[in-house]
Design a protein around this motif. Structure first.
Motif, PDB file in Angstrom:
ATOM      1  N   VAL A  27     -54.460  81.720  31.726  1.00 21.55           N
ATOM      2  CA  VAL A  27     -53.467  82.290  32.932  1.00 21.55           C
ATOM      3  C   VAL A  27     -52.418  81.448  33.464  1.00 21.55           C
ATOM      4  CG1 VAL A  27     -53.819  82.599  35.159  1.00 21.55           C
ATOM      5  CG2 VAL A  27     -55.866  83.072  33.328  1.00 21.55           C
ATOM      6  N   VAL A  28     -51.985  80.222  33.397  1.00 21.62           N
ATOM      7  CA  VAL A  28     -50.859  80.071  34.092  1.00 21.62           C
ATOM      8  C   VAL A  28     -50.456  79.273  32.742  1.00 21.62           C
ATOM      9  CG1 VAL A  28     -49.971  77.898  35.729  1.00 21.62           C
ATOM     10  CG2 VAL A  28     -51.733  79.552  36.042  1.00 21.62           C
ATOM     11  N   GLY A  29     -50.892  77.507  32.095  1.00 18.79           N
ATOM     12  CA  GLY A  29     -50.091  77.065  30.929  1.00 18.79           C
ATOM     13  C   GLY A  29     -49.149  77.643  29.955  1.00 18.79           C
ATOM     14  N   VAL A  30     -49.841  78.768  29.530  1.00 14.40           N
ATOM     15  CA  VAL A  30     -49.569  79.949  28.239  1.00 14.40           C
ATOM     16  C   VAL A  30     -47.696  80.782  28.567  1.00 14.40           C
ATOM     17  CG1 VAL A  30     -49.946  81.251  26.265  1.00 14.40           C
ATOM     18  CG2 VAL A  30     -51.188  79.808  26.958  1.00 14.40           C
ATOM     19  N   PRO A  31     -47.633  81.561  30.047  1.00 14.85           N
ATOM     20  CA  PRO A  31     -46.889  82.106  30.314  1.00 14.85           C
ATOM     21  C   PRO A  31     -45.931  80.946  30.642  1.00 14.85           C
ATOM     22  CG  PRO A  31     -49.145  82.827  31.633  1.00 14.85           C
ATOM     23  CD  PRO A  31     -49.540  81.954  30.645  1.00 14.85           C
ATOM     24  N   LEU A  32     -46.466  79.621  31.013  1.00 20.04           N
ATOM     25  CA  LEU A  32     -45.075  78.983  31.807  1.00 20.04           C
ATOM     26  C   LEU A  32     -44.323  78.638  30.823  1.00 20.04           C
ATOM     27  CD1 LEU A  32     -46.702  77.220  35.346  1.00 20.04           C
ATOM     28  CD2 LEU A  32     -44.685  79.060  35.361  1.00 20.04           C
TER      29      LEU A  32
END
Length: 428
Positions: free
Chosen positions: A141-146
């Motif tokens: 949710v957070v790590g891959v997009p960032l």
């Protein structure tokens, strides 16, 4: 929540980020090394194969090493692999870094699940396993997009350097917070001795319930990735989304994963097999509907997080079921089941590609996933039938063991109490 679970979740976050972020950075990596996109794709394939191979190999190698020490060593391996990727001068070195990092993946989750379960009361173990896997879902949710954004705006090398830094934080957390032994009366060393080492670990694979749970893992979790692997072309060609919208659709999928993972852990502690029936059955229905709904923007956006939720609701129950049925020697079985998740991903991606290659349409991988989930549900029913069939024989065996123990106790002599039946049975 024990703080040690937070340390395990941070490790899971870093592992999840490094596994999936490469998908969004393939063009940048390919451009740096002057290779084609398909060649750069070996960075994902090599990682997946490393997980499948590394899980059992490192679990066996560390069978007699205390679990806390093994977790810190695995996180050190993870840090080294990502650091090597960040500074790789040529593509081959980058691939080597990916494989080194992947070797830690399966064993970390496998051993981490055992440690997580040992930190809480028996009726909360599936929830504890789910909390550790929350790190993996939050990574999506957070790590891959960032990480993708950082790689595109700054450098993909910076992304892998940051992931290595997350590994350092996780290693420090494991070293500081994870206890040296299980909370149960048995220490790591005692558990290893009781299991009989490698022979004891391998004996778990003679248990039909362990094998059925692993097969459910391959088919059920694979069903999810039959759809998700081909999500980008499915959403652009069938639903009509712009390519830039795929990132946000993946975020929706990740939110579903997060909620489903926590719900699966919570309700599996109350009724594990009914939870599997609901999640696998619901997943099969949703994937079948997705073959039609994926042709419409609204339908795709609604069903995608539900598929993620029902798919990841199976993770903690399946991992706990393996631990329950391999309780005397859980390390290898737990690690191999993590490899089974990745084997399911690879199998589903191949079968989905076969459906696309046969000209069955851009949403045909969803039908493949539905069939896989339905097969996993059938195995769950078969496991329950076998378990019920086996139960009537158990009281008879226990009674025979108690009967056999009575003369031994009677011969101890006057004034000396025989061992209680529970002690006699535990040594049988």
């Amino acid at each position: 929540m024990p703080l040690a679970l937070l340390a395990l979740a941070i490790g899971a976050f870093g592992i999840g980020a490094t596994e999936f972020v490469i998908m969004g950075l393939l063009p940048e990596v390919a451009g740096t090394f002057g290779v084609s996109i398909p060649t750069a794709g070996y960075l994902a394939t090599g990682y997946a194969l490393g997980v499948v191979v590394g899980a059992p190999v490192l679990a066996v190698a560390g069978a007699r090493i205390p679990r806390k020490r093994m977790l810190t060593a695995l996180m050190g391996l993870f840090i080294a692999g990502n650091a090597l990727s960040a500074v790789a001068p040529v593509f081959a070195v980058m691939l080597a870094g990916r494989i080194i990092a992947s070797l830690a993946h399966g064993a970390f989750f496998g051993i981490g699940a055992i440690v997580a379960a040992s930190l809480v009361a028996p009726h909360r173990r599936a929830g504890a396993i789910a909390l550790m896997f929350t790190g993996l879902t939050v990574a999506n949710v957070v790590g891959v997009p960032l990480g993708t954004w950082l790689g595109q705006q700054v450098s993909w090398r910076a992304t892998f350097a940051v992931i290595a830094g997350i590994g350092v934080i996780a290693l420090a957390g494991v070293a500081a917070l994870v206890p040296h032994g299980d909370r149960s009366p048995d220490t790591d060393a005692a558990a290893t001795a009781r299991s009989g080492g490698l022979r004891g670990e391998l004996a778990a694979f003679r248990n039909a319930q362990v094998l059925l749970a692993m097969a459910m893992t391959v088919l059920g979790f694979g069903g999810v990735f039959a759809a998700v692997t081909y999500l980008a072309p499915m959403m652009t060609d069938a639903a009509g989304y712009a390519p830039g919208a795929v990132t946000w659709l993946l975020v929706l999928f990740g939110l579903g994963m997060l909620i489903g993972n926590l719900a699966g852990g919570r309700y599996a502690d109350r009724a594990l097999m009914p939870m599997l029936y609901v999640s696998l059955g619901g997943l099969a229905v949703l994937l079948a509907l997705f073959t039609v709904a994926a042709h419409h923007k609204a339908g795709a956006a609604i069903l995608l997080p539900l598929i993620g939720g029902f798919g990841f609701a199976t993770v903690a129950p399946l991992q706990k079921r393996v631990l329950d049925h391999a309780a005397q020697a859980p390390t290898l079985a737990s690690a191999v089941n993590i490899g089974a998740f990745n084997l399911g991903n690879a199998l589903a991606a191949w079968l989905g590609g076969v459906a696309l290659g046969a000209g069955l349409g851009p949403t045909s991988p969803n039908a493949v996933g539905a069939v896989m989930a339905l097969a996993a549900l059938a195995l769950a029913v078969a496991a329950t039938v076998l378990e019920r069939r086996d139960k009537p024989a158990r009281p008879e065996r226990d009674a025979r063991r108690e009967g056999a123990a009575e003369p031994e106790g009677a011969a101890v002599g006057p004034g000396v109490s025989p061992e209680p039946p529970s002690t006699v049975r535990s040594g049988g």
